[in-house]
Design a protein around this motif. Structure first.
Motif, PDB file in Angstrom:
ATOM      1  N   ASP A 107      25.539  50.032  45.514  1.00  0.00           N
ATOM      2  CA  ASP A 107      25.950  49.367  46.753  1.00  0.00           C
ATOM      3  C   ASP A 107      27.480  49.317  46.841  1.00  0.00           C
ATOM      4  O   ASP A 107      28.166  49.017  45.855  1.00  0.00           O
ATOM      5  CB  ASP A 107      25.406  47.935  46.817  1.00  0.00           C
ATOM      6  N   GLU A 108      28.016  49.565  48.030  1.00  0.00           N
ATOM      7  CA  GLU A 108      29.457  49.487  48.260  1.00  0.00           C
ATOM      8  C   GLU A 108      29.811  48.087  48.748  1.00  0.00           C
ATOM      9  O   GLU A 108      29.236  47.604  49.734  1.00  0.00           O
ATOM     10  CB  GLU A 108      29.893  50.534  49.289  1.00  0.00           C
ATOM     11  N   VAL A 109      30.750  47.423  48.071  1.00  0.00           N
ATOM     12  CA  VAL A 109      31.070  46.033  48.380  1.00  0.00           C
ATOM     13  C   VAL A 109      32.582  45.802  48.328  1.00  0.00           C
ATOM     14  O   VAL A 109      33.340  46.618  47.804  1.00  0.00           O
ATOM     15  CB  VAL A 109      30.380  45.069  47.385  1.00  0.00           C
ATOM     16  N   PHE A 110      32.985  44.646  48.876  1.00  0.00           N
ATOM     17  CA  PHE A 110      34.368  44.187  48.731  1.00  0.00           C
ATOM     18  C   PHE A 110      34.343  42.693  48.503  1.00  0.00           C
ATOM     19  O   PHE A 110      33.420  41.998  48.925  1.00  0.00           O
ATOM     20  CB  PHE A 110      35.222  44.567  49.945  1.00  0.00           C
ATOM     21  N   GLY A 111      35.345  42.175  47.803  1.00  0.00           N
ATOM     22  CA  GLY A 111      35.361  40.744  47.511  1.00  0.00           C
ATOM     23  C   GLY A 111      36.497  40.366  46.597  1.00  0.00           C
ATOM     24  O   GLY A 111      37.555  41.009  46.593  1.00  0.00           O
ATOM     25  N   ALA A 112      36.277  39.315  45.786  1.00  0.00           N
ATOM     26  CA  ALA A 112      37.347  38.785  44.939  1.00  0.00           C
ATOM     27  C   ALA A 112      36.777  38.267  43.634  1.00  0.00           C
ATOM     28  O   ALA A 112      35.567  38.017  43.504  1.00  0.00           O
ATOM     29  CB  ALA A 112      38.114  37.682  45.674  1.00  0.00           C
ATOM     30  N   VAL A 113      37.663  38.093  42.676  1.00  0.00           N
ATOM     31  CA  VAL A 113      37.271  37.648  41.342  1.00  0.00           C
ATOM     32  C   VAL A 113      37.100  36.137  41.310  1.00  0.00           C
ATOM     33  O   VAL A 113      37.446  35.425  42.260  1.00  0.00           O
ATOM     34  CB  VAL A 113      38.316  38.078  40.293  1.00  0.00           C
ATOM     35  N   ASP A 114      36.592  35.627  40.212  1.00  0.00           N
ATOM     36  CA  ASP A 114      36.461  34.185  39.984  1.00  0.00           C
ATOM     37  C   ASP A 114      37.853  33.569  39.918  1.00  0.00           C
ATOM     38  O   ASP A 114      38.727  34.044  39.188  1.00  0.00           O
ATOM     39  CB  ASP A 114      35.712  33.956  38.667  1.00  0.00           C
ATOM     40  N   VAL A 115      38.088  32.499  40.692  1.00  0.00           N
ATOM     41  CA  VAL A 115      39.397  31.864  40.723  1.00  0.00           C
ATOM     42  C   VAL A 115      39.845  31.428  39.335  1.00  0.00           C
ATOM     43  O   VAL A 115      41.042  31.420  39.013  1.00  0.00           O
ATOM     44  CB  VAL A 115      39.397  30.664  41.702  1.00  0.00           C
ATOM     45  N   ALA A 116      38.922  31.075  38.460  1.00  0.00           N
ATOM     46  CA  ALA A 116      39.288  30.612  37.123  1.00  0.00           C
ATOM     47  C   ALA A 116      39.870  31.727  36.265  1.00  0.00           C
ATOM     48  O   ALA A 116      40.587  31.462  35.298  1.00  0.00           O
ATOM     49  CB  ALA A 116      38.070  30.008  36.422  1.00  0.00           C
ATOM     50  N   ARG A 117      39.583  32.990  36.622  1.00  0.00           N
ATOM     51  CA  ARG A 117      40.084  34.119  35.831  1.00  0.00           C
ATOM     52  C   ARG A 117      41.505  34.502  36.207  1.00  0.00           C
ATOM     53  O   ARG A 117      42.156  35.245  35.476  1.00  0.00           O
ATOM     54  CB  ARG A 117      39.159  35.319  35.991  1.00  0.00           C
ATOM     55  N   LEU A 118      41.956  34.065  37.373  1.00  0.00           N
ATOM     56  CA  LEU A 118      43.334  34.274  37.810  1.00  0.00           C
ATOM     57  C   LEU A 118      43.718  35.745  37.957  1.00  0.00           C
ATOM     58  O   LEU A 118      44.883  36.082  38.038  1.00  0.00           O
ATOM     59  CB  LEU A 118      44.314  33.598  36.832  1.00  0.00           C
ATOM     60  N   GLY A 119      42.752  36.623  37.967  1.00  0.00           N
ATOM     61  CA  GLY A 119      43.086  38.034  38.128  1.00  0.00           C
ATOM     62  C   GLY A 119      42.040  38.936  37.516  1.00  0.00           C
ATOM     63  O   GLY A 119      40.933  38.516  37.191  1.00  0.00           O
ATOM     64  N   GLY A 120      42.426  40.208  37.351  1.00  0.00           N
ATOM     65  CA  GLY A 120      41.535  41.178  36.751  1.00  0.00           C
ATOM     66  C   GLY A 120      41.108  42.301  37.669  1.00  0.00           C
ATOM     67  O   GLY A 120      40.285  43.129  37.301  1.00  0.00           O
ATOM     68  N   ALA A 121      41.664  42.368  38.891  1.00  0.00           N
ATOM     69  CA  ALA A 121      41.173  43.326  39.879  1.00  0.00           C
ATOM     70  C   ALA A 121      41.873  44.680  39.841  1.00  0.00           C
ATOM     71  O   ALA A 121      41.340  45.653  40.368  1.00  0.00           O
ATOM     72  CB  ALA A 121      41.280  42.733  41.285  1.00  0.00           C
ATOM     73  N   SER A 122      43.040  44.751  39.250  1.00  0.00           N
ATOM     74  CA  SER A 122      43.780  46.019  39.242  1.00  0.00           C
ATOM     75  C   SER A 122      43.344  46.854  38.044  1.00  0.00           C
ATOM     76  O   SER A 122      44.102  47.079  37.095  1.00  0.00           O
ATOM     77  CB  SER A 122      45.289  45.761  39.195  1.00  0.00           C
ATOM     78  N   ALA A 123      42.099  47.303  38.085  1.00  0.00           N
ATOM     79  CA  ALA A 123      41.504  47.956  36.923  1.00  0.00           C
ATOM     80  C   ALA A 123      40.384  48.901  37.347  1.00  0.00           C
ATOM     81  O   ALA A 123      39.946  48.895  38.496  1.00  0.00           O
ATOM     82  CB  ALA A 123      40.972  46.901  35.965  1.00  0.00           C
ATOM     83  N   GLU A 124      39.915  49.692  36.383  1.00  0.00           N
ATOM     84  CA  GLU A 124      38.824  50.622  36.643  1.00  0.00           C
ATOM     85  C   GLU A 124      37.518  49.893  36.941  1.00  0.00           C
ATOM     86  O   GLU A 124      36.777  50.268  37.848  1.00  0.00           O
ATOM     87  CB  GLU A 124      38.636  51.538  35.429  1.00  0.00           C
ATOM     88  N   PHE A 125      37.227  48.843  36.175  1.00  0.00           N
ATOM     89  CA  PHE A 125      36.040  48.017  36.391  1.00  0.00           C
ATOM     90  C   PHE A 125      36.474  46.583  36.684  1.00  0.00           C
ATOM     91  O   PHE A 125      37.348  46.035  36.009  1.00  0.00           O
ATOM     92  CB  PHE A 125      35.124  48.035  35.162  1.00  0.00           C
ATOM     93  N   VAL A 126      35.836  45.973  37.687  1.00  0.00           N
ATOM     94  CA  VAL A 126      36.215  44.634  38.128  1.00  0.00           C
ATOM     95  C   VAL A 126      34.960  43.787  38.309  1.00  0.00           C
ATOM     96  O   VAL A 126      33.985  44.246  38.917  1.00  0.00           O
ATOM     97  CB  VAL A 126      36.997  44.686  39.465  1.00  0.00           C
ATOM     98  N   VAL A 127      34.992  42.560  37.795  1.00  0.00           N
ATOM     99  CA  VAL A 127      33.893  41.616  37.989  1.00  0.00           C
ATOM    100  C   VAL A 127      34.214  40.744  39.198  1.00  0.00           C
ATOM    101  O   VAL A 127      35.252  40.078  39.232  1.00  0.00           O
ATOM    102  CB  VAL A 127      33.682  40.744  36.734  1.00  0.00           C
ATOM    103  N   LEU A 128      33.333  40.772  40.198  1.00  0.00           N
ATOM    104  CA  LEU A 128      33.520  39.995  41.420  1.00  0.00           C
ATOM    105  C   LEU A 128      32.634  38.754  41.389  1.00  0.00           C
ATOM    106  O   LEU A 128      31.474  38.815  40.998  1.00  0.00           O
ATOM    107  CB  LEU A 128      33.170  40.822  42.660  1.00  0.00           C
ATOM    108  N   ARG A 129      33.207  37.640  41.845  1.00  0.00           N
ATOM    109  CA  ARG A 129      32.457  36.387  41.934  1.00  0.00           C
ATOM    110  C   ARG A 129      31.867  36.195  43.326  1.00  0.00           C
ATOM    111  O   ARG A 129      30.816  35.578  43.486  1.00  0.00           O
ATOM    112  CB  ARG A 129      33.370  35.201  41.588  1.00  0.00           C
TER     113      ARG A 129
END
Length: 308
Positions: free
Chosen positions: A85-107
């Motif tokens: 599935d193709e999606v867009f979103g954001a990470v967990d606020v508690a993680r403060l980041g992590g999106a500028s990467a090959e794999f990203v966990v979205l909350r």
């Protein structure tokens, strides 16, 4: 996996792209193979060590809160979504980041519409959430006139379009060179700065005001609307001393704006919403992207393409 990262605080030059351990989706989360990520103001502050949250960071740290990509891992308690599935979103606020990467966990996430490019989608998540939350807290609805101070930036440009979609009349402040940009979003453009009340007086009654810029305009916004309760700020921490609400999202227990992602996707398909992109950089040029994000005019968002 590869990721943008920094192991010390400083300017854009502290960023590097290199190997990093892969994250995995936990309960209520998904993991995506990212196609694009956004560069948000919070990323710049954390990297520079200027955020109050700097002490919570574990270094090395991957910046970025927004991403878009293809699901490749689904956590427990997640239903209705699957790999591919193709999606867009954001990470967990508690993680403060992590999106500028090959794999990203979205909350939190929504289906990416075909009308939205990967770069637009990758830069959209937290801006849509923040703008939606602010409009909800203010009670922006059909027939209201909303003044947005700082309307040309990443969050402001999103807020303008979402408010117009609600049926509001929007007045947006910005630099003189932002006039056509703001008008194209559906706002009535007005130059920002001292003397703002006099400039907007000819436009009629202003019911509500949203401060996105944090440029010290709150006393004027209160004067324009006639009540501190009609003003909300996202960026000026002096707000409460003036009786103005300061929106801090989940950290303050406010209602979230996550329903805004699906709405933004629908509006995009209808041709009524887009994510203005100022510049797009390949992930290898993350340092240049962070440097560009500090320069004006700040029309919309900066994105990184994270695929190789």
């Amino acid at each position: 996996m590869f990721a943008v990262q920094f192991d010390r605080f400083g300017g854009p030059e502290v960023l590097a792209v290199g190997p990093f351990p892969e994250p995995h989706a936990g309960p209520g989360e998904i993991r995506v193979r990212a196609a694009a990520a956004g560069v948000a103001p919070v990323d710049l502050a954390l990297r520079a060590g200027l955020s109050p949250s700097r002490d919570r960071l574990q270094l090395p740290h991957i910046p970025g809160v927004d991403a878009a990509g293809v699901i490749d891992e689904v956590g427990t308690d997640v239903t209705g979504w699957s790999a591919g599935d193709e999606v867009f979103g954001a990470v967990d606020v508690a993680r403060l980041g992590g999106a500028s990467a090959e794999f990203v966990v979205l909350r939190f996430w929504a289906a990416k519409p075909g009308s939205m490019s990967w770069e637009e989608a990758g830069a959209a998540g937290s801006g849509v959430e923040t703008a939606t939350r602010a409009l909800d807290v203010l009670g922006v609805d059909e027939g209201a006139t909303l003044l947005i101070d700082g309307a040309a930036g990443g969050v402001g440009s999103v807020a303008v379009q979402l408010a117009v979609a609600r049926g509001a009349r929007v007045v947006g402040t910005g630099r003189l060179e932002s006039r056509d940009f703001l008008a194209g979003l559906g706002a009535i453009p007005v130059p920002y700065g001292p003397g703002l009340p006099e400039r907007v007086r000819a436009l009629g009654r202003i019911d509500l005001a949203l401060d996105v810029a944090g440029a010290g305009s709150l006393p004027e916004l209160v004067a324009i609307t006639g009540a501190a309760a009609s003003v909300l700020t996202l960026a000026d921490f002096t707000g409460p001393s003036l009786g103005v609400r300061l929106s801090r999202g989940e950290l303050a227990g406010e209602p979230d704006g996550r329903h805004g992602l699906a709405l933004a996707a629908t509006l995009s398909e209808e041709g009524r919403f887009h994510v203005p992109l100022r510049e797009v950089f390949p992930i290898e040029r993350a340092a240049q992207a962070h440097a560009a994000a500090t320069r004006g005019p700040r029309h919309g968002k900066i994105a990184l393409t994270t695929h190789r």
